[in-house]
Design an enzyme around this catalytic site. Structure first.
Site, mmCIF file in Angstrom:
data_model
loop_
_atom_site.group_PDB
_atom_site.id
_atom_site.type_symbol
_atom_site.label_atom_id
_atom_site.label_comp_id
_atom_site.label_asym_id
_atom_site.label_seq_id
_atom_site.Cartn_x
_atom_site.Cartn_y
_atom_site.Cartn_z
ATOM 1 N N CYS A 97 5.184 -35.606 27.304
ATOM 2 C CA CYS A 97 3.873 -35.805 26.791
ATOM 3 C C CYS A 97 3.316 -37.239 26.976
ATOM 4 O O CYS A 97 3.842 -38.152 26.695
ATOM 5 C CB CYS A 97 4.040 -35.462 25.351
ATOM 6 S SG CYS A 97 2.540 -35.778 24.350
ATOM 7 N N CYS A 104 -8.172 -43.844 20.494
ATOM 8 C CA CYS A 104 -8.914 -42.635 20.903
ATOM 9 C C CYS A 104 -10.167 -42.956 19.909
ATOM 10 O O CYS A 104 -10.295 -43.335 18.865
ATOM 11 C CB CYS A 104 -8.050 -41.312 20.274
ATOM 12 S SG CYS A 104 -9.037 -39.834 20.605
ATOM 13 N N GLU A 155 -8.254 -38.897 24.326
ATOM 14 C CA GLU A 155 -8.709 -37.469 24.543
ATOM 15 C C GLU A 155 -8.947 -37.489 26.190
ATOM 16 O O GLU A 155 -9.963 -38.135 26.699
ATOM 17 C CB GLU A 155 -10.200 -37.425 23.750
ATOM 18 C CG GLU A 155 -11.196 -36.432 24.494
ATOM 19 C CD GLU A 155 -10.479 -35.029 24.529
ATOM 20 O OE1 GLU A 155 -10.190 -34.715 23.227
ATOM 21 O OE2 GLU A 155 -10.656 -34.514 25.475
ATOM 22 N N SER A 186 -4.697 -30.969 26.574
ATOM 23 C CA SER A 186 -5.340 -30.365 25.442
ATOM 24 C C SER A 186 -6.622 -31.322 24.837
ATOM 25 O O SER A 186 -6.521 -32.569 25.061
ATOM 26 C CB SER A 186 -4.106 -30.700 24.265
ATOM 27 O OG SER A 186 -4.867 -30.764 22.897
ATOM 28 N N HIS A 211 -7.579 -26.338 14.749
ATOM 29 C CA HIS A 211 -7.399 -26.901 13.392
ATOM 30 C C HIS A 211 -8.177 -26.398 12.266
ATOM 31 O O HIS A 211 -8.013 -26.758 11.242
ATOM 32 C CB HIS A 211 -7.073 -28.397 13.176
ATOM 33 C CG HIS A 211 -6.199 -29.033 14.486
ATOM 34 N ND1 HIS A 211 -5.149 -28.302 14.714
ATOM 35 C CD2 HIS A 211 -6.342 -29.976 15.546
ATOM 36 C CE1 HIS A 211 -4.504 -29.010 15.751
ATOM 37 N NE2 HIS A 211 -5.472 -30.047 16.104
ATOM 38 N N ASN A 285 3.532 -32.939 10.783
ATOM 39 C CA ASN A 285 4.261 -33.852 10.234
ATOM 40 C C ASN A 285 3.586 -35.182 9.477
ATOM 41 O O ASN A 285 2.578 -35.974 9.795
ATOM 42 C CB ASN A 285 4.620 -34.565 11.634
ATOM 43 C CG ASN A 285 5.663 -35.655 11.593
ATOM 44 O OD1 ASN A 285 6.130 -36.082 10.377
ATOM 45 N ND2 ASN A 285 6.490 -36.017 12.781
HETATM 46 S S1 SF4 Z 1 -5.679 -35.966 17.512
HETATM 47 FE FE1 SF4 Z 1 -6.003 -36.382 19.641
HETATM 48 S S2 SF4 Z 1 -8.175 -36.375 19.668
HETATM 49 FE FE2 SF4 Z 1 -7.908 -36.276 17.802
HETATM 50 S S3 SF4 Z 1 -7.856 -38.667 17.356
HETATM 51 FE FE3 SF4 Z 1 -5.682 -38.133 17.588
HETATM 52 S S4 SF4 Z 1 -5.592 -38.746 19.894
HETATM 53 FE FE4 SF4 Z 1 -7.923 -38.353 19.264
#
Ligand code: SF4
Length: 335
Positions: A97, A104, A155, A186, A211, A285
């Site tokens: 991963c 982000c 992202e 993703s 989600h 988690n």
């Molecule tokens: S889940 Fe992914 S897109 Fe959302 S804030 Fe965290 S790293 Fe960024």
């Protein structure tokens, strides 16, 4: 490792040199140009001076109790930390991963990375270096990477060009030769990225972090939903499926009392009842979060049953490395 820089250095060299270099880096998995003993000494020196093979420095290694998950904190040249994870599946798959950005911009409420802000995009070579690190690690046990997922920090579609160029190198038969069908991106639903991917001649997998079954809740959990609401995302996904005929995964974190009721399962089923859509339920988690708790096992079971009864294809993700914060949305440099 910066392939473009290498191509520049090799301008005056014979054409087979680049192929030799790719073999040394991606197949022999050398860590230092001096290990490439088939190259003339002056070339090794030139490469050592101008192009490091390893741009990332391992800062910390965390291994889960069951030894199935390895998380590495890498230090970048400016001192920032990114995280990458190796997951060893029982069926033999070895999934890496990777992170695509430092921090982000999306700011999902349930995600530690999202709460830390954004620093910059990772370069193509910084993305590839994360993968090469684990390729070398696995080689010690005579194992190979089988899958790559862009589900780490950042992202991926907000760093589209560098991510796609890294994927092309990782997929290349002279690169790491990882099958495109074993590489997944993703996204939080950046439709511009989905549209661009639709036009790429690449058979990689697409996953959407959903989600929530409606815009109201999704906008609370993922503020980006205001710019990219569910209908807009699904339109882009439908175009992607029409063109590629590939399945699309919708990731759904199960958060207690937030998105896990039977009514929400029914709403989700209605929203996602389409061929080639499937839902991946992920247990949340809680480590590092005070506002959210994971749904109980029986709630997840009930939620899953409703989806299945409604004709939705559902999978449930095994949670790797819970105690070392290796789960989705928890790669955040907390350490
Ligand atoms: S889940 Fe992914 S897109 Fe959302 S804030 Fe965290 S790293 Fe960024």
């Amino acid at each position: 490792m910066d392939l473009i820089k290498i191509e520049e250095i090799l301008k005056k060299e014979s054409s087979y040199r680049l192929k030799q270099i790719k073999k040394a880096v991606f197949s022999d998995l050398i860590e230092d140009w001096n290990q490439a003993t088939t190259f003339p000494r002056n070339l090794r020196e030139k490469l050592s001076e101008s192009c490091q093979i390893k741009e990332l420095k391992e800062e910390k290694t965390l291994i889960s109790k069951d030894k199935q998950t390895v998380k590495i904190l890498f230090k970048l040249k400016e001192g920032s930390i990114i995280e990458s994870v190796l997951m060893k599946h029982i069926d033999g798959r070895r999934t890496v991963c990777v992170s695509s950005q430092i921090g982000c911009k999306i700011g999902c409420k349930f995600c530690a990375t999202g709460q830390k802000g954004f620093k910059r995009d990772l370069t193509t070579s910084e993305i590839i270096d994360q993968v090469l690190f684990f390729a070398r690690l696995l080689k010690k046990d005579k194992e190979n990477i089988t899958n790559i997922v862009f589900m780490g920090m950042g992202e991926p579609f907000l760093n589209y060009d560098n991510v796609i160029s890294a994927i092309k190198i990782l997929n290349d038969k002279d690169g790491l030769n990882i099958g495109a069908r074993h590489i997944s991106i993703s996204t939080a639903g950046i439709t511009r990225g989905i549209e661009k991917l639709t036009a790429e001649p690449l058979q990689i997998n697409l996953a959407i972090s959903l989600h929530a079954p409606n815009n109201e809740l999704r906008s609370k959990l993922m503020p980006i939903n205001k710019a990219y609401p569910i209908e807009k995302i699904l339109t882009a996904v439908d175009d992607y499926i029409k063109k590629t005929k590939r399945r699309v995964m919708f990731e759904y974190l199960m958060i207690d009392g937030v998105n896990d009721s039977p009514i929400q399962a029914e709403e989700l089923a209605k929203l996602l009842k389409k061929p080639l859509y499937f839902v991946n339920l992920i247990s949340f988690n809680p480590i590092g979060h005070s506002d959210f708790k994971p749904s109980s096992g029986w709630k997840i079971k009930k939620f899953k049953e409703i989806l299945i009864k409604s004709g939705i294809n559902v999978t449930q993700r095994y949670q790797f490395g819970k105690e070392i914060r290796a789960a989705c949305g928890q790669l955040a440099g907390r350490e």
